[in-house]
Design a protein around this motif. Sequence first.
Motif, PDB file in Angstrom:
ATOM      1  N   LEU A 164      47.328  43.859  43.797  1.00  0.00           N
ATOM      2  CA  LEU A 164      47.239  43.782  42.345  1.00  0.00           C
ATOM      3  C   LEU A 164      47.844  42.487  41.819  1.00  0.00           C
ATOM      4  CD1 LEU A 164      48.119  47.434  41.247  1.00  0.00           C
ATOM      5  CD2 LEU A 164      45.908  46.283  41.014  1.00  0.00           C
ATOM      6  N   ALA A 165      49.001  42.118  42.384  1.00  0.00           N
ATOM      7  CA  ALA A 165      49.664  40.894  41.932  1.00  0.00           C
ATOM      8  C   ALA A 165      48.815  39.667  42.254  1.00  0.00           C
ATOM      9  CB  ALA A 165      51.044  40.775  42.570  1.00  0.00           C
ATOM     10  N   GLY A 166      48.196  39.638  43.438  1.00  0.00           N
ATOM     11  CA  GLY A 166      47.321  38.525  43.792  1.00  0.00           C
ATOM     12  C   GLY A 166      46.126  38.431  42.866  1.00  0.00           C
ATOM     13  N   TYR A 167      45.559  39.584  42.540  1.00  0.00           N
ATOM     14  CA  TYR A 167      44.417  39.599  41.625  1.00  0.00           C
ATOM     15  C   TYR A 167      44.827  39.127  40.228  1.00  0.00           C
ATOM     16  CZ  TYR A 167      40.817  41.407  38.510  1.00  0.00           C
ATOM     17  OH  TYR A 167      39.857  41.524  37.533  1.00  0.00           O
ATOM     18  N   LEU A 168      45.952  39.644  39.735  1.00  0.00           N
ATOM     19  CA  LEU A 168      46.419  39.255  38.400  1.00  0.00           C
ATOM     20  C   LEU A 168      46.769  37.774  38.348  1.00  0.00           C
ATOM     21  CD1 LEU A 168      48.663  42.346  37.551  1.00  0.00           C
ATOM     22  CD2 LEU A 168      46.485  41.736  36.471  1.00  0.00           C
ATOM     23  N   ALA A 169      47.354  37.255  39.452  1.00  0.00           N
ATOM     24  CA  ALA A 169      47.697  35.833  39.487  1.00  0.00           C
ATOM     25  C   ALA A 169      46.441  34.966  39.434  1.00  0.00           C
ATOM     26  CB  ALA A 169      48.509  35.525  40.747  1.00  0.00           C
ATOM     27  N   GLU A 170      45.395  35.396  40.131  1.00  0.00           N
ATOM     28  CA  GLU A 170      44.154  34.612  40.143  1.00  0.00           C
ATOM     29  C   GLU A 170      43.448  34.656  38.789  1.00  0.00           C
ATOM     30  OE1 GLU A 170      39.938  34.635  42.571  1.00  0.00           O
ATOM     31  OE2 GLU A 170      41.790  34.965  43.669  1.00  0.00           O
ATOM     32  N   GLN A 171      43.517  35.824  38.130  1.00  0.00           N
ATOM     33  CA  GLN A 171      42.804  35.990  36.866  1.00  0.00           C
ATOM     34  C   GLN A 171      43.578  35.458  35.661  1.00  0.00           C
ATOM     35  OE1 GLN A 171      39.580  37.178  36.604  1.00  0.00           O
ATOM     36  NE2 GLN A 171      39.657  37.079  38.852  1.00  0.00           N
ATOM     37  N   HIS A 172      44.911  35.592  35.695  1.00  0.00           N
ATOM     38  CA  HIS A 172      45.711  35.313  34.503  1.00  0.00           C
ATOM     39  C   HIS A 172      46.857  34.335  34.745  1.00  0.00           C
ATOM     40  CE1 HIS A 172      43.577  38.637  32.615  1.00  0.00           C
ATOM     41  NE2 HIS A 172      43.887  39.397  33.651  1.00  0.00           N
ATOM     42  N   GLY A 173      46.977  33.799  35.949  1.00  0.00           N
ATOM     43  CA  GLY A 173      48.053  32.869  36.232  1.00  0.00           C
ATOM     44  C   GLY A 173      49.230  33.538  36.918  1.00  0.00           C
ATOM     45  N   LEU A 174      50.121  32.713  37.487  1.00  0.00           N
ATOM     46  CA  LEU A 174      51.242  33.227  38.273  1.00  0.00           C
ATOM     47  C   LEU A 174      52.276  33.958  37.424  1.00  0.00           C
ATOM     48  CD1 LEU A 174      51.791  30.196  40.684  1.00  0.00           C
ATOM     49  CD2 LEU A 174      50.648  32.362  41.191  1.00  0.00           C
ATOM     50  N   ARG A 175      52.365  33.621  36.149  1.00  0.00           N
ATOM     51  CA  ARG A 175      53.276  34.312  35.231  1.00  0.00           C
ATOM     52  C   ARG A 175      52.586  34.463  33.881  1.00  0.00           C
ATOM     53  NH1 ARG A 175      59.247  31.608  35.538  1.00  0.00           N
ATOM     54  NH2 ARG A 175      58.121  29.641  35.266  1.00  0.00           N
TER      55      ARG A 175
END
Length: 445
Positions: A164-175
């Motif tokens: 989930l964190a990898g997906y969110l980072a790719e879609q919305h940035g690392l933070r």
Amino acid sequence: MRTRTPHRPPVLGLRENAAQFTLLVAVNALVGGMVGQQQTVLPLLAEDEFGLTGYTFIFTYVAAFGITKAIANYFAGTFSDRYGRKPVLLAGWLFAVPVPLMLILAPNWGWVVAANVLLGINQGLTWSTTVVMKIDLVGPAKRGLAMGLNEAAGYGAVAVSSLLAGYLAEQHGLRPAPFLLGLAYTAIALVLSGVFVRETRDHARLEAAAHTQRSDGLHDHLHADLTNRQIAVETSFTEPALASASHAGLVNNLNFGLSWGLFPLLFATADLAPAQIGLLFALYPGVWGAGQLVTGALSDRIGRKHLITAGMAVQAAALALIAASTGFTGWAVGAVLLGAGTSMVYPTLLAVVGDVAHPQWRGRAVGIYRVWRDSGYAVGAILGGIVADVLGLHAAVWAAATVSAAAALLVALRMYETHPRPTPSDSRHRSLPDRDDHLPTSHGA
């Protein structure tokens, strides 16, 4: 005048305590999720936003996490034996509250390290306590299954949160997107732990009342009244099964600590996308978590020693494959094997400690074992960082493979089989004697 409802005496058994056991499994999944939210993201954050390139420096956050978690494990065991399990569990979750916010707002790498100090305390207090509580509830007959379910929930959540964190980072940035998961996990866990979880020390007291020594005399010196120093020495060095478990646990988490800091950087050398790196990283704890649903129960059937020996050997082979590979396919196969080997070891080592430790000091023994085991995070991060800086990323993985092979040999030579053989007269359904009754701590074989 209202009649007081009589207190229901505790009974031991997985089925008899299914509701509380399931609740504790859910809480431990949230514990694992707190680690998974950051594992894929932080090494990338170190390079992309903070400009860190030295592997040893990047791994400082893993070392900080491992050292504080190891220390917190000791206090979790000591305090849970002294004050009860539930207060320690709640305290652990309070330490988690600022962690996601610190990672979101961090202006420099020092904030990341400080957040991982707090996360280490959270993990040490909460994970150790959920382990002890589950061992309290189920009794000796299903100890391996209980530990398999506990660790499967925790590391399955690590895998899911990594994805989930990898997906969110790719879609919305690392933070900040990946770390919003941690805020949700903490809020849910505080409600479950504070409102619904019940104290389990009376279950340990019940088991202590019916405790029997092994017929071969191996445990005659492990009576109920050992001092804290004696428990630490037995668990760390003197008692062959406890000491072997402690040392194998350290090597197991050395591999995890090294993978946590090093694998994302190794995988990035092939120009993989963050989502692909997240998938590769999730394979390891994912197979590890799912495999424990089988291996924990299997150790109740075939025993502990050979499963641990084989598991450390499989980890060594998996690390060798990862070190020899340079692309997605080899790394994926190696990650699956590494997860399989770890699943054979992880719940089984905890079951060994539960087999050998007296119920009166079980919490402290689990805590000391976990001090050794979770020191592996720091050892793996520091060893991996130094070797990677000097000889390269692949050499660091080769070093971990060699250490894992040595650990398999140590267990094969020193550990004895600890699995208790249940008898028809086992005390699973006994209820707690009155507090005024004399409670013997052990009986002759």
